[in-house]
Scaffold this motif. Sequence first.
Motif: not given
Length: 222
Positions: A37, A39, A17-19, A22-23, A14-15, A52, A76-77
Motif C-alpha cells: 500500500v 501513498d 483509499d482503494t476499495l 477492488e484490492a 494500491v493506495s 481480503c 477501504k484498504v
Amino acid sequence: MIVRNWMQANPMVVSGDTLLSEAKRILTEHNLHGLPVVDGGRLRGLITRANCLRAAHFALRTQNTDELNFFSTRLKVKDLMVRNPTTIDANDTMEHCLQVGQENGVAQLPVMDQDQVVGIISANEVFSLAAHFLGAWEKRSGVTLAPLELKPGMIGRITDIVEAAGAEVQAIYPIGKPEDINPQEHHHKRVIVRFHCPNTAIVVKALEDAGFPVIESVQAKH
C-alpha cells in the motif's frame, strides 16, 4: 543470492483509499498474495489476500445487505491493511530474507531500495528458491545422512565417497534446526546429498561402509 535477483520486481501496488473489493479483485485475478500500500510514494502498509478473503467471507456469511454494500462500496484498504509491515532490503541476501520472514511469521515482504518499494517476496519466490536448490526438475537421486559434526574436510570426504561409488554429485546441503545451533561449537547437522546415479543402493553402501549412516535414500524416477 541477493533478494533483488529473486523478488517480483515492480510489483502492483494500491493506495490506502482503494476499495477493499477492488484490492481483492486484483489479488485474485493476478494470483497474488499481497499488495504493498503506497501513498505519496511511501510504503504505508500491506494488504494480503487472506485479509481480503476474511472480510469478504464475513460479509457473505451475514447475508446482510448493508454489510455486503459496505464491503463493496465503502470498506477501504487502509481499514484492514497491515500497518508498518516487515520489509526487506533489495540488497539483502535471500538467507536473511527467509530468516526475517520466519522470525516475524510473515509470508509476504515488500522489498525496499532507498525507501522505495521495488519488489515483493512471497511464498511463490520461496518455493521457486527451494525448487532450484533441490533440483526439482532434474530428477536427482539422493541420500540424507544422520546428524554429524561438520569438521573441516568432511564435505569433501563425503563427495569423494559418493563419486567413487559411480555417482555424479550435483549438490550437498548441510541442514540443521535453529534450536540445535551452538555458535561456540561445530554444528551437528544432517547432510543431504543429491546426485545422478543409476543405483542409489551402491552409494548408500559406500557411505555406510565409511561410517556415515544413511537415514533416507531416494532413487530418481526416469
